[in-house]
Structure formats: structure tokens, C-alpha cells
Design an enzyme around this catalytic site. Structure first.
Site, PDB file in Angstrom:
ATOM      1  N   LYS A  46       0.841  -1.209   0.000  1.00 35.47           N
ATOM      2  CA  LYS A  46       0.000   0.000   0.000  1.00 35.47           C
ATOM      3  C   LYS A  46       0.869   1.250   0.000  1.00 35.47           C
ATOM      4  O   LYS A  46       0.668   2.164  -0.795  1.00 35.47           O
ATOM      5  CB  LYS A  46      -0.921   0.032   1.236  1.00 35.47           C
ATOM      6  CG  LYS A  46      -1.815  -1.171   1.383  1.00 35.47           C
ATOM      7  CD  LYS A  46      -2.660  -1.091   2.639  1.00 35.47           C
ATOM      8  CE  LYS A  46      -1.899  -1.167   3.947  1.00 35.47           C
ATOM      9  NZ  LYS A  46      -1.225  -2.442   4.207  1.00 35.47           N
TER      10      LYS A  46
ATOM     11  N   ARG B 186      -9.910   0.514   7.996  1.00 39.49           N
ATOM     12  CA  ARG B 186      -9.387  -0.786   8.405  1.00 39.49           C
ATOM     13  C   ARG B 186     -10.420  -1.607   9.159  1.00 39.49           C
ATOM     14  O   ARG B 186     -10.130  -2.725   9.575  1.00 39.49           O
ATOM     15  CB  ARG B 186      -8.207  -0.532   9.359  1.00 39.49           C
ATOM     16  CG  ARG B 186      -6.884  -1.026   8.879  1.00 39.49           C
ATOM     17  CD  ARG B 186      -5.911  -0.589   9.942  1.00 39.49           C
ATOM     18  NE  ARG B 186      -4.667  -1.253   9.831  1.00 39.49           N
ATOM     19  CZ  ARG B 186      -3.630  -0.773   9.160  1.00 39.49           C
ATOM     20  NH1 ARG B 186      -3.723   0.351   8.509  1.00 39.49           N
ATOM     21  NH2 ARG B 186      -2.503  -1.437   9.150  1.00 39.49           N
TER      22      ARG B 186
ATOM     23  N   ARG C  54      11.974  -5.609   5.099  1.00 40.18           N
ATOM     24  CA  ARG C  54      11.713  -4.184   4.875  1.00 40.18           C
ATOM     25  C   ARG C  54      12.581  -3.300   5.776  1.00 40.18           C
ATOM     26  O   ARG C  54      12.741  -3.550   6.954  1.00 40.18           O
ATOM     27  CB  ARG C  54      10.247  -3.847   5.162  1.00 40.18           C
ATOM     28  CG  ARG C  54      10.007  -2.328   5.122  1.00 40.18           C
ATOM     29  CD  ARG C  54       8.573  -1.978   5.124  1.00 40.18           C
ATOM     30  NE  ARG C  54       7.850  -2.450   6.294  1.00 40.18           N
ATOM     31  CZ  ARG C  54       6.538  -2.290   6.450  1.00 40.18           C
ATOM     32  NH1 ARG C  54       5.838  -1.687   5.520  1.00 40.18           N
ATOM     33  NH2 ARG C  54       5.948  -2.748   7.531  1.00 40.18           N
TER      34      ARG C  54
ATOM     35  N   ARG D   1      -0.364  -9.269  13.290  1.00 44.47           N
ATOM     36  CA  ARG D   1      -0.995  -8.235  12.452  1.00 44.47           C
ATOM     37  C   ARG D   1      -1.831  -8.884  11.348  1.00 44.47           C
ATOM     38  O   ARG D   1      -2.888  -8.380  10.980  1.00 44.47           O
ATOM     39  CB  ARG D   1       0.085  -7.328  11.834  1.00 44.47           C
ATOM     40  CG  ARG D   1       0.704  -6.372  12.847  1.00 44.47           C
ATOM     41  CD  ARG D   1       2.032  -5.807  12.373  1.00 44.47           C
ATOM     42  NE  ARG D   1       1.939  -4.993  11.185  1.00 44.47           N
ATOM     43  CZ  ARG D   1       2.981  -4.692  10.396  1.00 44.47           C
ATOM     44  NH1 ARG D   1       4.186  -5.157  10.675  1.00 44.47           N
ATOM     45  NH2 ARG D   1       2.808  -3.948   9.347  1.00 44.47           N
TER      46      ARG D   1
HETATM   47  P1  AP5 Z   1       4.902  -1.483   1.910  1.00 43.51           P
HETATM   48  O1  AP5 Z   1       4.600  -0.677   0.692  1.00 43.51           O
HETATM   49  O2  AP5 Z   1       5.571  -0.800   3.055  1.00 43.51           O
HETATM   50  O3  AP5 Z   1       3.573  -2.255   2.387  1.00 43.51           O
HETATM   51  P2  AP5 Z   1       2.329  -1.759   3.203  1.00 43.51           P
HETATM   52  O4  AP5 Z   1       1.138  -2.457   2.645  1.00 43.51           O
HETATM   53  O5  AP5 Z   1       2.282  -0.249   3.238  1.00 43.51           O
HETATM   54  O6  AP5 Z   1       2.676  -2.363   4.631  1.00 43.51           O
HETATM   55  P3  AP5 Z   1       2.554  -1.793   6.086  1.00 43.51           P
HETATM   56  O7  AP5 Z   1       3.280  -2.767   6.975  1.00 43.51           O
HETATM   57  O8  AP5 Z   1       2.962  -0.357   6.171  1.00 43.51           O
HETATM   58  O9  AP5 Z   1       1.031  -1.929   6.310  1.00 43.51           O
HETATM   59  P4  AP5 Z   1       0.275  -1.967   7.619  1.00 43.51           P
HETATM   60  O10 AP5 Z   1      -1.098  -1.788   7.106  1.00 43.51           O
HETATM   61  O11 AP5 Z   1       0.468  -3.163   8.476  1.00 43.51           O
HETATM   62  O12 AP5 Z   1       0.936  -0.800   8.480  1.00 43.51           O
HETATM   63  P5  AP5 Z   1       0.524   0.708   8.747  1.00 43.51           P
HETATM   64  O13 AP5 Z   1       1.739   1.519   8.745  1.00 43.51           O
HETATM   65  O14 AP5 Z   1      -0.630   1.117   7.897  1.00 43.51           O
HETATM   66  O15 AP5 Z   1       5.763  -2.745   1.442  1.00 43.51           O
HETATM   67  C1  AP5 Z   1       6.208  -3.717   2.371  1.00 43.51           C
HETATM   68  C2  AP5 Z   1       7.558  -4.289   1.934  1.00 43.51           C
HETATM   69  O16 AP5 Z   1       7.388  -5.032   0.728  1.00 43.51           O
HETATM   70  C3  AP5 Z   1       8.607  -3.208   1.599  1.00 43.51           C
HETATM   71  O17 AP5 Z   1       9.868  -3.685   1.950  1.00 43.51           O
HETATM   72  C4  AP5 Z   1       8.477  -3.032   0.088  1.00 43.51           C
HETATM   73  O18 AP5 Z   1       9.658  -2.568  -0.496  1.00 43.51           O
HETATM   74  C5  AP5 Z   1       8.128  -4.452  -0.347  1.00 43.51           C
HETATM   75  N1  AP5 Z   1       7.237  -4.482  -1.512  1.00 43.51           N
HETATM   76  C6  AP5 Z   1       6.212  -3.616  -1.806  1.00 43.51           C
HETATM   77  N2  AP5 Z   1       5.585  -4.006  -2.932  1.00 43.51           N
HETATM   78  C7  AP5 Z   1       6.227  -5.152  -3.348  1.00 43.51           C
HETATM   79  C8  AP5 Z   1       6.034  -6.034  -4.453  1.00 43.51           C
HETATM   80  N3  AP5 Z   1       5.063  -5.838  -5.352  1.00 43.51           N
HETATM   81  N4  AP5 Z   1       6.858  -7.101  -4.553  1.00 43.51           N
HETATM   82  C9  AP5 Z   1       7.848  -7.322  -3.646  1.00 43.51           C
HETATM   83  N5  AP5 Z   1       8.096  -6.506  -2.583  1.00 43.51           N
HETATM   84  C10 AP5 Z   1       7.279  -5.443  -2.437  1.00 43.51           C
HETATM   85  O19 AP5 Z   1      -0.055   0.592  10.236  1.00 43.51           O
HETATM   86  C11 AP5 Z   1       0.798   0.325  11.340  1.00 43.51           C
HETATM   87  C12 AP5 Z   1      -0.026   0.257  12.610  1.00 43.51           C
HETATM   88  O20 AP5 Z   1      -0.693   1.520  12.839  1.00 43.51           O
HETATM   89  C13 AP5 Z   1      -1.161  -0.785  12.630  1.00 43.51           C
HETATM   90  O21 AP5 Z   1      -0.720  -2.063  12.998  1.00 43.51           O
HETATM   91  C14 AP5 Z   1      -2.111  -0.151  13.681  1.00 43.51           C
HETATM   92  O22 AP5 Z   1      -1.634  -0.362  14.979  1.00 43.51           O
HETATM   93  C15 AP5 Z   1      -2.006   1.342  13.373  1.00 43.51           C
HETATM   94  N6  AP5 Z   1      -2.987   1.822  12.377  1.00 43.51           N
HETATM   95  C16 AP5 Z   1      -2.715   2.379  11.158  1.00 43.51           C
HETATM   96  N7  AP5 Z   1      -3.849   2.701  10.519  1.00 43.51           N
HETATM   97  C17 AP5 Z   1      -4.875   2.332  11.341  1.00 43.51           C
HETATM   98  C18 AP5 Z   1      -6.293   2.384  11.215  1.00 43.51           C
HETATM   99  N8  AP5 Z   1      -6.892   2.862  10.119  1.00 43.51           N
HETATM  100  N9  AP5 Z   1      -7.036   1.903  12.247  1.00 43.51           N
HETATM  101  C19 AP5 Z   1      -6.460   1.417  13.363  1.00 43.51           C
HETATM  102  N10 AP5 Z   1      -5.116   1.331  13.547  1.00 43.51           N
HETATM  103  C20 AP5 Z   1      -4.327   1.781  12.546  1.00 43.51           C
END
Ligand code: AP5
Length: 220
Positions: A17, A92, A129, A171
Site C-alpha cells: 500500500k 481498516r 523491509r 498483524r
Molecule cells: P509497503 O509498501 O511498506 O507495504 P504496506 O502495505 O504499506 O505495509 P505496512 O506494513 O505499512 O502496512 P500496515 O497496514 O500493516 O501498516 P501501517 O503503517 O498502515 O511494502 C512492504 C515491503 O514489501 C517493503 O519492503 C516493500 O519494499 C516491499 N514491496 C512492496 N511491494 C512489493 C512487491 N510488489 N513485490 C515485492 N516486494 C514489495 O499501520 C501500522 C499500525 O498503525 C497498525 O498495525 C495499527 O496499529 C495502526 N494503524 C494504522 N492505521 C490504522 C487504522 N486505520 N485503524 C487502526 N489502527 C491503525
């Protein structure tokens, strides 16, 4: 008339994402609104919000809907989001999705993309990552090499505290329980598409563009 892109991306942790949202936001000149980044900045800045959410994030649980809705409502009301935005990681929960419809009432239609990837691929991806502390670049596969500096700006790379394998598996469980039901919530809408995220990032980017064109075509 210029059509604003009001986009929400959801998908499991590590689905890509952030990678896709960052790229699309740069291309379109609209803000990427990553709720995870907003929360991490609050934690790093030691604000009241940051103190409230740190333990929840470290455990891989979800921050409460009320807190998240306050953050998103305020962010989307800012001037730079009036011409479009990309929500990354929000909604989410079904409660967040329902409230988002209310927040966006009177604005151009919401496009929703799900980026789908299987669990084992994600555990593997997230263990590799690294994130740049300077420019925020997300660095992926390091071919087993311990890459310490950002290939974009030379800044220091670090691992997110919630990218340890045990936390990632938790997660994923939270995702399947709380977020996967969004597929059913959005399924009947012409502006909902699923993209296969288990392909190289450039191919996923093309699939995202194709999905956006298909939604535009269906709306025309
Ligand atoms: P990346 O692009 O970073 O993936 P991502 O989907 O953004 O992953 P996140 O871990 O950031 O998602 P998340 O939803 O768990 O965390 P968030 O920060 O939103 O890519 C991941 C890796 O893969 C990278 O190394 C990249 O280079 C690689 N990659 C990307 N595309 C690829 C491909 N096509 N092929 C191969 N490799 C690839 O949330 C964190 C925390 O915040 C949550 O756990 C929660 O506690 C809180 N939070 C955030 N939003 C909310 C909400 N709306 N409600 C409640 N709690 C929330």
C-alpha cells in the site's frame, strides 16, 4: 472538469500500500495520507497521541476507531486534500468505512482498491523491509545483504518495531478478522477493484493504473 482522485487503499500488512500510494501521490500531485505514518510520527514526536498508541502499535493491534476517525477527518479537511487524496491503510474496520462515507458526503466519489497478497509472502517481505529515517523511502528486498543506507538519499535505514515475525503474524490475524470484511462491504460498488499485489512493484503499479482507468470508464 478535472476529476479529483479520492482513493482508499487497503490490504494486509506488507501488501505494498505504502509503495504504491507514494508513487501514485507523486504522479498525481495529491497527498498520500498514511494513517500508519501519522501515528508513527506522533510516537516519534512523543505527543499525547503518540504515548496513547505506542503500545498498541508495537503489539500489532488496531488503534481505536474514534481516534482514527478524528485523525482522518482533520487531515482530509486540509486544503491540500481538496483536489484529491490517497488514503493508505484507512479504512481498516467496517466502522471506519461507514464513517468515511459520512466524512466524504458531498465530495466526488470514493475509489477503493484492495491490494491482495498471501500471508507467507508477506511475512517474508516484512522481515526484509527497511525504512529511511531521512526521506521515508521504503526499501525492499536486500538480497540477504544488510543494507544500512538509503539508496535514494544515503539516510540511515532502520527496521520498524512491528516488523518482527511474531508481531507480523499477529498483524495478519488482526487483518483477517477486522479488515478483510471490507471486501464484502465494498463488493457491490462499481468503484471497488482488487489488484494482485504478488507481482513486481512496477507490474502492480500498472495494474493499479488499469483499475483506476476501469473505474473511470465505468463512471463515464
Ligand atoms: P509497503 O509498501 O511498506 O507495504 P504496506 O502495505 O504499506 O505495509 P505496512 O506494513 O505499512 O502496512 P500496515 O497496514 O500493516 O501498516 P501501517 O503503517 O498502515 O511494502 C512492504 C515491503 O514489501 C517493503 O519492503 C516493500 O519494499 C516491499 N514491496 C512492496 N511491494 C512489493 C512487491 N510488489 N513485490 C515485492 N516486494 C514489495 O499501520 C501500522 C499500525 O498503525 C497498525 O498495525 C495499527 O496499529 C495502526 N494503524 C494504522 N492505521 C490504522 C487504522 N486505520 N485503524 C487502526 N489502527 C491503525
Amino acid at each position: 472538469m478535472v476529476v479529483a482522485l479520492n482513493l482508499a487503499m487497503f490490504g494486509p500488512p506488507g501488501a505494498g500500500k505504502g509503495t504504491q500510494a507514494r508513487r501514485l501521490a507523486t504522479e498525481r500531485g495529491i497527498p498520500q495520507v498514511s494513517t500508519g505514518d501519522i501515528l508513527r510520527e506522533a510516537v516519534q514526536g512523543g505527543t499525547e497521541l503518540g504515548r496513547e498508541v505506542k503500545a498498541i502499535m508495537d503489539a500489532g493491534e488496531l488503534v481505536g476507531d474514534d481516534v482514527m476517525l478524528g485523525i482522518v477527518r482533520e487531515r482530509l479537511s486540509k486544503a491540500d486534500a481538496s483536489g484529491g487524496f490517497i488514503l493508505d491503510g484507512f479504512p481498516r474496520t467496517v466502522a471506519q468505512a461507514t464513517a468515511l462515507d459520512d466524512i466524504l458526503e458531498g465530495r466526488q466519489g470514493l475509489v477503493v482498491l484492495e491490494i491482495a497478497v498471501g500471508d507467507e509472502t508477506l511475512v517474508n517481505r516484512l522481515s526484509r523491509r527497511r525504512v529511511c529515517g531521512n526521506c521515508g523511502a521504503i526499501v525492499g528486498d536486500t538480497n540477504g545483504e544488510a543494507q544500512l543506507l538509503c539508496p535514494t538519499c544515503g539516510g540511515e535505514l532502520s527496521q520498524r518495531s512491528d516488523d518482527r515475525e511474531d508481531v507480523v503474524r499477529g498483524r495478519l490475524e488482526v487483518y483477517h478478522r477486522e479488515t478483510a470484511p471490507l471486501v464484502e462491504f465494498y463488493q457491490g460498488r462499481a468503484s471497488f477493484r482488487t489488484v494482485d499485489g504478488d507481482q513486481p512493484p512496477e507490474v502492480v503499479a500498472q495494474a493499479v493504473q488499469a483499475a483506476l482507468s476501469a473505474v473511470n470508464g465505468a463512471a463515464a
